[in-house]
Write a protein that holds these residues in place. Structure first.
Motif, short mmCIF file in Angstrom:
data_model
loop_
_atom_site.label_atom_id
_atom_site.label_comp_id
_atom_site.label_asym_id
_atom_site.label_seq_id
_atom_site.Cartn_x
_atom_site.Cartn_y
_atom_site.Cartn_z
N GLN A 67 2.97 0.80 9.73
CA GLN A 67 1.61 1.39 10.03
C GLN A 67 1.65 2.85 10.62
O GLN A 67 2.46 3.44 10.67
CB GLN A 67 1.52 0.35 11.48
N PHE A 68 0.22 3.11 10.36
CA PHE A 68 0.01 4.57 10.60
C PHE A 68 -1.48 4.70 11.09
O PHE A 68 -2.43 3.65 10.64
CB PHE A 68 0.13 5.44 9.12
N THR A 69 -1.94 5.67 11.38
CA THR A 69 -3.17 5.78 12.06
C THR A 69 -3.67 7.14 11.57
O THR A 69 -2.94 8.24 11.49
CB THR A 69 -3.26 6.05 13.70
N ILE A 70 -4.95 7.47 11.06
CA ILE A 70 -5.31 8.61 10.50
C ILE A 70 -6.74 8.74 10.75
O ILE A 70 -7.56 8.05 10.92
CB ILE A 70 -5.30 8.68 8.79
N ASP A 71 -7.02 10.03 10.78
CA ASP A 71 -8.51 10.64 11.32
C ASP A 71 -9.57 10.53 10.19
O ASP A 71 -9.02 11.20 9.07
CB ASP A 71 -8.37 11.68 11.99
N LEU A 72 -10.40 9.78 10.31
CA LEU A 72 -11.51 9.41 9.41
C LEU A 72 -12.88 9.67 9.83
O LEU A 72 -13.16 8.89 10.84
CB LEU A 72 -11.36 8.17 8.68
N THR A 73 -13.83 10.39 9.34
CA THR A 73 -15.33 10.87 9.66
C THR A 73 -15.14 10.71 11.12
O THR A 73 -16.02 10.35 11.85
CB THR A 73 -16.02 9.49 9.28
N GLY A 74 -14.29 11.52 11.76
CA GLY A 74 -14.29 12.04 13.09
C GLY A 74 -13.58 10.73 13.98
O GLY A 74 -13.76 10.93 15.31
N SER A 75 -13.19 9.67 13.68
CA SER A 75 -12.41 8.74 14.31
C SER A 75 -11.20 8.23 13.67
O SER A 75 -11.19 8.14 12.60
CB SER A 75 -13.40 7.49 14.77
N ALA A 76 -10.39 7.64 14.63
CA ALA A 76 -9.02 7.24 14.35
C ALA A 76 -8.88 5.95 13.76
O ALA A 76 -9.52 5.07 14.23
CB ALA A 76 -7.87 7.35 15.56
N VAL A 77 -8.46 5.72 12.50
CA VAL A 77 -8.54 4.46 12.20
C VAL A 77 -7.00 3.78 11.68
O VAL A 77 -6.54 5.01 11.20
CB VAL A 77 -9.58 4.38 10.63
N SER A 78 -6.52 2.61 11.96
CA SER A 78 -5.26 2.26 11.77
C SER A 78 -5.26 1.62 10.57
O SER A 78 -6.26 0.78 10.28
CB SER A 78 -4.75 1.57 12.94
N PHE A 79 -4.02 1.67 9.95
CA PHE A 79 -3.76 0.90 8.57
C PHE A 79 -2.33 0.18 8.67
O PHE A 79 -1.26 0.62 9.21
CB PHE A 79 -3.85 1.66 7.38
N ARG A 80 -2.19 -1.13 8.35
CA ARG A 80 -1.06 -1.83 8.02
C ARG A 80 -0.62 -1.50 6.58
O ARG A 80 -1.50 -1.60 5.73
CB ARG A 80 -1.09 -3.16 8.20
N ILE A 81 0.87 -0.92 6.18
CA ILE A 81 1.00 -0.51 4.88
C ILE A 81 2.27 -1.71 4.39
O ILE A 81 3.03 -1.85 5.33
CB ILE A 81 1.50 0.81 4.71
N ALA A 82 2.04 -2.19 3.06
CA ALA A 82 3.23 -3.03 2.89
C ALA A 82 3.35 -2.63 1.26
O ALA A 82 2.50 -2.59 0.45
CB ALA A 82 2.68 -4.61 2.98
N THR A 83 4.82 -2.46 0.90
CA THR A 83 5.20 -2.17 -0.49
C THR A 83 5.77 -3.36 -1.07
O THR A 83 6.60 -3.73 -0.51
CB THR A 83 5.85 -0.87 -0.50
N LEU A 84 5.59 -3.37 -2.44
CA LEU A 84 6.18 -4.49 -3.08
C LEU A 84 6.82 -3.96 -4.37
O LEU A 84 6.06 -3.59 -5.19
CB LEU A 84 5.41 -5.78 -3.29
N PRO A 85 8.19 -4.16 -4.78
CA PRO A 85 8.51 -3.58 -6.11
C PRO A 85 8.02 -4.70 -7.28
O PRO A 85 7.87 -5.92 -6.94
CB PRO A 85 9.88 -3.73 -6.21
N CYS A 86 7.37 -4.16 -7.98
CA CYS A 86 6.94 -5.03 -9.39
C CYS A 86 7.06 -4.25 -10.69
O CYS A 86 7.52 -3.02 -10.61
CB CYS A 86 5.62 -5.36 -9.06
N ARG A 87 6.84 -4.94 -11.52
CA ARG A 87 6.88 -4.15 -13.06
C ARG A 87 6.06 -2.90 -13.13
O ARG A 87 4.78 -2.93 -13.06
CB ARG A 87 6.60 -5.17 -14.31
N GLY A 88 6.78 -1.91 -13.40
CA GLY A 88 5.96 -0.58 -13.37
C GLY A 88 6.04 0.37 -12.39
O GLY A 88 5.53 1.36 -12.35
N GLY A 89 6.67 -0.17 -11.30
CA GLY A 89 6.49 0.70 -9.93
C GLY A 89 6.45 -0.11 -8.66
O GLY A 89 7.21 -1.22 -8.53
N GLU A 90 5.92 0.48 -7.75
CA GLU A 90 5.70 -0.07 -6.34
C GLU A 90 4.26 -0.49 -6.20
O GLU A 90 3.57 0.43 -6.17
CB GLU A 90 6.31 0.49 -5.26
N LYS A 91 3.69 -1.57 -5.94
CA LYS A 91 2.46 -2.01 -5.48
C LYS A 91 2.41 -1.93 -3.88
O LYS A 91 3.22 -2.44 -3.22
CB LYS A 91 2.19 -3.32 -5.63
N VAL A 92 1.29 -1.11 -3.61
CA VAL A 92 1.10 -0.98 -2.09
C VAL A 92 -0.23 -1.63 -1.87
O VAL A 92 -1.22 -1.54 -2.39
CB VAL A 92 0.83 0.55 -1.73
#
Length: 461
Positions: free
Chosen positions: A155-180
């Motif tokens: 999880q991470f929080t980033i400042d966008l358009t003057g306000s903090a927005v939180s995101f959940r991140i999930a990665t998965l190995p697949c053909r060609g690389g990693e999907k996020v």
């Protein structure tokens, strides 16, 4: 640390120091940096680390001619990973996206946004840029940047358009690389008002009556992404008063609520739904919310709590109200326990709402078998305008509400089959999800095509 020392540190880890400014260290690596490099850099400097992923060819070009390195910083003349990420997140926020998909293909990466439950494509990006973007996101989410073989989440929080927005991140190995996949968290400050959920008046009355009971089990069912959590939180808000002790066990806590004691499970640390639920029963609760009933043990603890003077609210992944009764029995819950504890079951789905500014009827109508819907339905179209996204704006919920009456209670206890239960419920006045969907089409809230996309045609049609 001086630039020369940073350069030497990078060289030891097969990386290149591109530039150092007042608050950022810019570094190029092939593919992704090692965890050792990142740890060493964090120890050596307090500045922010900006990563750029080069191809092997770009790295060799730099080694032969170091002065030309800056021109190779941006792969294929595309944006930097940080710039592209900021731009993508801002676009997602502006379009009200719930999820962002970043996925490798054979020749490029594609980016898609899920808006109102449907995926929409953004322009493709080069493989190099996609790899850099993935590395950037893994750093933000505190994931192991050198691990490409196993799924990771954070999880991470980033400042966008003057306000903090939180995101959940999930990665998965697949053909060609990693999907996020990124999920936007706490995207909007929802009112959590039970009256704005979209229930019809009789359904709302039955739901409110169940929530005012001193004990019993209230279940909200439906597939992932059907709005169950918002319905549960809205229900809790109706009882959120100083004279009541409200507790919840969730995975994860999606909306923080003042006045509700919220606990997030942590299976790796031994904090499971069952463990927390048992602990909550020793916390003198009046109302308990269980984020999801996933197994028979959790179901049994929840039902026992509902039988011993607590109002318990929870969710289950089933397609209809009647199916819920069968699913709980399949989990091993005894019929007599179920019939005595269950108060009300709500099934729900989300359908996209037609844009009121550009919607219009086509003139022809939809005629269904009389057993499904007795009158003709209008056929709506919305070409799209400056107010909407492809003719739709936002979503509305369709509901099916089953109050567990004494007659239904007796049928459950007797082990009555699903068809008889459903027939009895409909005779008692329960309106199905499909009925409510047809009414929404009649009112111009959504299209018949959208209704079929979400629900499918009822069996026997």
């Amino acid at each position: 640390m001086k630039d020369a020392q940073l350069q030497a540190l990078c060289q030891r880890h097969q990386a290149v120091l591109i530039n150092v400014d007042s608050d950022t260290v810019h570094i190029a690596v092939v593919d992704s940096p090692s965890q050792g490099l990142l740890d060493a850099l964090r120890f050596a400097t307090q500045k922010r680390i900006e990563l750029v992923c080069w191809t092997q060819q770009q790295m060799e070009s730099h080694l032969h001619n170091p002065r030309q390195a800056p021109s190779a910083v941006i792969p294929e003349n595309g944006p930097t990973a940080a710039g592209l990420l900021h731009q993508t997140l801002q676009t997602a926020l502006a379009k009200r996206a719930s999820d962002i998909h970043i996925e490798p293909t054979e020749h490029h990466y594609r980016i898609r946004l899920r808006v109102d439950g449907v995926l929409h494509a953004l322009p493709n990006i080069s493989s190099d840029t996609g790899t850099a973007l993935t590395a950037r996101l893994k750093v933000l989410g505190h994931l192991d940047i050198a691990e490409h073989r196993l799924p990771q989440d954070g999880q991470f929080t980033i400042d966008l358009t003057g306000s903090a927005v939180s995101f959940r991140i999930a990665t998965l190995p697949c053909r060609g690389g990693e999907k996020v996949v990124l999920r936007l968290l706490h995207q909007v400050n929802q009112a959590l008002d039970i009256k704005t959920l979209g229930m019809q008046e009789p359904q709302l009355t039955e739901f409110m009556q169940a929530l005012q009971q001193p004990q019993g089990l209230v279940l909200v069912t439906g597939p992932t992404g059907s709005g169950k959590t918002v319905t549960l939180y809205s229900a809790l808000q109706t009882r959120n008063m100083p004279d009541l002790n409200l507790c919840s066990v969730e995975d994860p806590i999606e909306i923080p609520i003042e006045g509700l004691n919220q606990t997030q499970i942590h299976p790796r640390a031994g904090l499971t739904f069952q463990g927390v639920l048992r602990a909550l029963l020793r916390q003198d609760p009046d109302i308990i919310m269980v984020g999801e009933i996933r197994d028979g043990e959790t179901a049994e603890i929840a039902i026992k709590a509902a039988q011993t003077g607590h109002l318990v609210l929870s969710t289950l992944h089933t397609n209809s109200t009647i199916e819920t009764l069968v699913r709980l029995q399949q989990m091993g819950v005894a019929r007599w326990m179920l019939s005595s504890a269950l108060t009300l079951v709500v099934a729900q789905r989300l359908v996209r709402k037609l844009c009121p500014h550009c919607r219009h009827t086509t003139g022809d109508s939809i005629v269904l078998p009389a057993a499904l819907w007795p009158t003709w339905l209008p056929r709506w179209q919305a070409p799209g305008c400056e107010h909407c996204h492809h003719g739709f704006y936002g979503r509305t919920a369709l509901f099916e509400v089953l109050p567990v009456t004494p007659a239904i209670r007796q049928l459950i206890a007797n082990g009555t089959d699903i068809e008889t239960l459903e027939s009895h419920a409909q005779q008692a006045g329960m309106r199905s999800l499909f009925d409510n969907g047809c009414q929404a089409v009649e009112q111009g809230l959504t299209t018949f095509e959208e209704l079929i996309r979400v629900l499918g045609m009822p069996h026997g049609s």
